[in-house]
Write an enzyme that holds these catalytic residues in place. Structure first.
Site: not given
Length: 328
Positions: A150, A178
Site C-alpha cells: 500500500d 490492508h
C-alpha cells in the site's frame, strides 16, 4: 547469522520473494517451504552467487524442520485472488493455511518474527495472534501484517500524477488495514508536501485502496499482484533484518496495538478506538516493534472520515479471524 523461512516459496509471490531474499546480504540461511515444486525453486536460487545457504522443505512432513531455528518467518502461502474474488473470499482457504503454519512456528521457533503476507491480512494476522496466544508464546512486538505494498503504491501513484516527485524517496503514511476502504493513505502527511485538489485526493486514495484490482483485472484470471507484492515484502523483510542488527528503521505495518499501548493512543483517538489491530508507522528494533511513531500532524478531515470507515470494516475483519481460531 540470520535464518529466514519463506512459507509458500513456490508460489507467485514466494518465488520472486525468495529470489530477493537470496540477494539480501543480511540473510545467512534461507529455508524455502511449500507443498509443491519447492525443490526446483530452491535448486535454482541456490546457484546465485551470494552467501546465503538455501534449503528446501517439501510438504507437511517437513514443515517443522522448515521452521526450526529461524529468526524470521515470512508467510505468502495461500491461493491468489482471481477476478470477482474479494479478500474475504480468500479467507475460507487461506485461514487454515496460516493457522497450520503459525502453529508450527510457535512449536519450533517461538521467538521468531512473523511477517504475514497471506490475504486477507486484516483477518490472518488476528488468526496468527490467537494461535500464538493459545500456545503461550504471543509477543505483540514480533508479529506483523505486511502492508508495504500500500505504501509502495501510494508513492508510485503520486508520481503518476506529479512526475517531478521521486517515487523512491517519497513516503506516504498508510494506516488502517490492508484491503479496500480499510487502507487509508495520509497524503496530507507525505514526507514531501504534495499539492492535490480535493478531487485528485479522492481519486488517488481510491486508486491506492483498490490498486490490487488493477492487477487482477490485467492478469485476466492468471493471478493477482505477485511481483510488486514480492518487492514490498522483501522491502519490509530488509527493514526487519536491519533492525535486528540495531539500525533504527520505520515502516508502516499492521500490528497488535498492544505492542506499544502508549504510542497507540494517538491512533485510537484518531478513530481506531478499541481495535486490537491497526496499521501504523512503526520504529523497528532488535526486539521487533520498538515504538509506534507519531504522525507529527493532524490528518485532513477527508482522511479522518476515511479512518472511521476503515475502523468499522476492520472490526468485522478482526473478529472473523479471532472467531475462526476459537471456533476450530
Amino acid at each position: 547469522m540470520v535464518s529466514v523461512a519463506i512459507l509458500g516459496a513456490a508460489g507467485g509471490i514466494g518465488q520472486p520473494l525468495s529470489l530477493l531474499l537470496k540477494l539480501n546480504a543480511n540473510v545467512s540461511k534461507l529455508h524455502l517451504y511449500d507443498i509443491v515444486n519447492v525443490p526446483g525453486v530452491a535448486a535454482d536460487i541456490s546457484h546465485i552467487s551470494t552467501n546465503a545457504e538455501v534449503k528446501s522443505f517439501l510438504g507437511a512432513g517437513q514443515l517443522n524442520d522448515a521452521v526450526t531455528g529461524i529468526d524470521l518467518a515470512i508467510i505468502p502461502a495461500g491461493v491468489p485472488r482471481k477476478p470477482g474474488m474479494t479478500r474475504d473470499d480468500l479467507f475460507k482457504i487461506n485461514a487454515g493455511i496460516v493457522k497450520t503454519l503459525v502453529e508450527a512456528i510457535a512449536l519450533n521457533s517461538p521467538k521468531a518474527f512473523i511477517a504475514v503476507i497471506s490475504n486477507p491480512v486484516n483477518s490472518t494476522v488476528p488468526i496468527a495472534a490467537e494461535v500464538l496466544k493459545s500456545k503461550g508464546v504471543f509477543d505483540a512486538r514480533r508479529l506483523f501484517g505486511v502492508t508495504s505494498l500500500d505504501v509502495v503504491r501510494a508513492s508510485r501513484f503520486v508520481r503518476d500524477l506529479r512526475p517531478d516527485v521521486d517515487a523512491a524517496a517519497l513516503r506516504v503514511p498508510v494506516v488502517g488495514g490492508h484491503s479496500g476502504n480499510t487502507i487509508v493513505p495520509l497524503l496530507s502527511l507525505a514526507s514531501t508536501p504534495i499539492s492535490l485538489s480535493p478531487e485528485e485526493t479522492k481519486d488517488l486514495t481510491h486508486r491506492i485502496q483498490f490498486g490490487g484490482d488493477e492487477v487482477v483485472k490485467a492478469k485476466d484470471g492468471a493471478g493477482s499482484a505477485t511481483l510488486s507484492m514480492a518487492y514490498a515484502g522483501a522491502r519490509f523483510a530488509d527493514s526487519l533484518l536491519r533492525a535486528m542488527k540495531g539500525e533504527s528503521v520505520v515502516e508502516p505495518t499492521f500490528i497488535a496495538l498492544a505492542a506499544d499501548p502508549e504510542g497507540a493512543k494517538e491512533f485510537r483517538e484518531l478513530g481506531a478506538g478499541s481495535l486490537e489491530f491497526f496499521a501504523v508507522p512503526v520504529e523497528l528494533g532488535p526486539g521487533g516493534v520498538k515504538r509506534i511513531v507519531p504522525l507529527g500532524a493532524q490528518p485532513s478531515a477527508f482522511e479522518l472520515d476515511a479512518i472511521k470507515v476503515a475502523t468499522e470494516a476492520l472490526a468485522t475483519n478482526i473478529a472473523t479471524g479471532v472467531t475462526y481460531v476459537k471456533g476450530v
